[in-house]
Design an enzyme around this catalytic site. Structure first.
Site, short mmCIF file in Angstrom:
data_model
loop_
_atom_site.label_atom_id
_atom_site.label_comp_id
_atom_site.label_asym_id
_atom_site.label_seq_id
_atom_site.Cartn_x
_atom_site.Cartn_y
_atom_site.Cartn_z
N ASN A 1 36.71 40.85 51.30
CA ASN A 1 37.51 41.93 50.65
C ASN A 1 37.16 43.13 51.72
O ASN A 1 35.65 43.55 51.53
CB ASN A 1 37.02 42.02 49.33
CG ASN A 1 37.53 43.48 48.73
OD1 ASN A 1 38.28 44.17 49.28
ND2 ASN A 1 36.85 43.79 47.53
N TRP A 2 37.91 43.37 52.78
CA TRP A 2 37.48 44.69 53.38
C TRP A 2 37.93 46.06 52.76
O TRP A 2 37.47 46.91 53.29
CB TRP A 2 38.74 44.66 54.58
CG TRP A 2 38.16 43.89 55.61
CD1 TRP A 2 36.89 42.84 55.63
CD2 TRP A 2 38.39 43.69 57.13
NE1 TRP A 2 37.04 42.28 56.69
CE2 TRP A 2 37.83 42.59 57.68
CE3 TRP A 2 39.56 44.18 57.67
CZ2 TRP A 2 38.16 42.25 59.01
CZ3 TRP A 2 40.06 43.68 58.95
CH2 TRP A 2 39.05 42.81 59.65
N LYS A 3 38.18 46.10 51.65
CA LYS A 3 38.43 47.30 50.85
C LYS A 3 38.92 48.49 51.81
O LYS A 3 40.03 47.93 52.53
CB LYS A 3 36.79 47.72 50.43
CG LYS A 3 35.96 46.81 49.72
CD LYS A 3 34.92 47.38 49.13
CE LYS A 3 34.15 46.30 48.29
NZ LYS A 3 33.52 46.89 47.37
N HIS B 1 39.83 44.11 40.19
CA HIS B 1 38.74 44.55 40.89
C HIS B 1 38.22 45.68 40.28
O HIS B 1 38.99 46.49 39.85
CB HIS B 1 38.78 44.90 42.38
CG HIS B 1 37.57 45.02 43.18
ND1 HIS B 1 36.80 46.22 43.26
CD2 HIS B 1 37.04 44.28 44.01
CE1 HIS B 1 35.70 46.09 43.85
NE2 HIS B 1 35.88 44.88 44.20
N GLU C 1 36.79 48.35 41.27
CA GLU C 1 37.25 49.83 41.94
C GLU C 1 38.45 50.14 41.23
O GLU C 1 38.70 51.35 41.43
CB GLU C 1 37.01 49.47 43.21
CG GLU C 1 35.50 49.67 43.86
CD GLU C 1 35.16 49.00 44.96
OE1 GLU C 1 36.12 48.64 45.93
OE2 GLU C 1 33.90 48.62 45.40
N GLU D 1 32.11 39.55 39.23
CA GLU D 1 31.28 40.56 40.01
C GLU D 1 30.85 41.67 39.16
O GLU D 1 31.49 42.52 38.74
CB GLU D 1 32.51 41.35 40.91
CG GLU D 1 32.96 40.44 42.06
CD GLU D 1 33.59 41.29 43.06
OE1 GLU D 1 33.19 40.94 44.30
OE2 GLU D 1 34.55 42.19 42.98
N GLY E 1 27.95 46.74 46.26
CA GLY E 1 27.44 47.41 47.11
C GLY E 1 26.14 48.13 46.84
O GLY E 1 25.97 49.25 47.64
N SER F 1 27.33 42.36 46.64
CA SER F 1 26.15 42.26 47.83
C SER F 1 25.75 41.18 48.13
O SER F 1 24.49 40.80 48.44
CB SER F 1 24.95 43.08 46.99
OG SER F 1 25.21 44.40 46.69
N GLY G 1 32.32 41.73 50.13
CA GLY G 1 32.77 43.05 50.76
C GLY G 1 31.91 43.59 52.09
O GLY G 1 32.57 42.97 53.16
N GLY G 2 31.12 44.40 51.98
CA GLY G 2 30.50 44.80 52.92
C GLY G 2 30.06 43.81 54.19
O GLY G 2 30.63 44.14 55.31
P1 PGA Z 1 29.94 44.02 48.28
O1 PGA Z 1 31.46 44.26 47.59
O2 PGA Z 1 29.92 42.67 48.87
O3 PGA Z 1 30.01 45.10 49.30
O4 PGA Z 1 29.04 44.35 47.25
C1 PGA Z 1 31.91 42.85 46.98
C2 PGA Z 1 33.47 43.34 46.15
O5 PGA Z 1 33.48 44.49 45.69
O6 PGA Z 1 34.02 42.54 46.20
#
Ligand code: PGA
Length: 249
Positions: free
Chosen positions: A10-12, A98, A100, A167, A173, A210, A231-232
């Site tokens: 997930n590159w956001k 998600h 976010e 999640e 994050g 994370s 993500g990250g």
């Molecule tokens: P993260 O994000 O690995 O940076 O914690 C995961 C996500 O939001 O899908």
């Protein structure tokens, strides 16, 4: 499919037209027979989907979108992309729910409409659920997760096109992951919640929050987790490959 492990990047709102070339390393890696169980899916920003699709063309890597509008038909929704547009450009997956986007106003009802729209277009859904820190502290985790599942899946027939991504919002994050025992128990509770709605024998549940190449050796011990939403750490190809290698060895 049941034996597959999902590694979903997930590159956001990260990555640009130049950075996409960095995934060539992952494309080469994905051809290694040793890791054939790894189902790799990249979910870049909408603007990079076509470019990534061209890059992964001769590989088994799939591409998904990070969100969609709920409207099944075209309409006056400036700046929005619906599942029709996602499907027509060649993506196969879409992340829905998600946290976010829940934080920006996606309710369980909107998420339900989005899931219906995605399934209608034959897109596979990565359906995110998770509790906030406040909800966890108030011991409301199961209440929250069960209502996210119940209302998210409302009036949707049982099917195998949904990957459930647990999640915990407090883990995204932050570098913090749940304690392994707690996570194992949580996944088993989630399984029961899904079963209440759909009676799926083997719902596909993945974990996100994370995930990195250090904590993966702990996380992979939980056999009921069928993959990871990253993500990250997915923005760096080497880190992403490390996660896959350490999971499947
Ligand atoms: P993260 O994000 O690995 O940076 O914690 C995961 C996500 O939001 O899908």
């Amino acid at each position: 499919m049941t034996n597959n492990m999902f590694f979903i990047a997930n590159w956001k709102m990260f990555g640009d037209i130049k950075s996409v070339n960095s995934i060539k390393k992952v494309i080469n890696f994905s051809k290694n027979k040793k890791y054939k169980k790894a189902q790799i899916i990249y979910c870049p920003p909408y603007t990079l989907i076509s470019k990534l699709l061209r890059l992964v063309k001769n590989s088994k890597i799939k591409i998904g979108a990070q969100n969609c509008h709920y409207s099944q038909t075209p309409g006056p929704f400036t700046g929005s992309i619906n599942t029709d547009l996602i499907k027509s450009c060649g993506a196969k997956y879409v992340i829905i729910g998600h946290s976010e986007n829940r934080a920006l106003g996606d309710t369980n009802n909107i998420i339900n409409l989005k899931i219906k729209s995605a399934l209608k277009k034959k897109l596979k859904v990565i359906f995110c659920i998770g509790e906030t820190l406040k909800e966890k502290r108030k011991k409301k985790t199961n209440l929250i997760l069960s209502s996210q599942i119940k209302y998210g899946l409302k009036n949707i027939k049982k099917n195998n096109n949904i990957i459930f991504a647990y999640e915990p919002v407090w883990s995204i994050g932050t570098g913090i992951i749940p304690k392994i025992n707690n996570l194992e128990k949580q996944v088993s509770d989630i399984k029961k919640m899904i079963n209440k709605v759909w009676k799926l024998k083997k719902p596909r549940i993945i974990y996100g929050g994370s995930v990195n190449s250090n904590n993966i050796t702990e996380l992979k011990k939980i056999s009921s987790i069928k993959g990871f939403l990253v993500g990250g750490a997915s923005q760096n190809s080497k880190n992403f490959i490390d996660i896959i290698k350490k999971t499947i060895n």
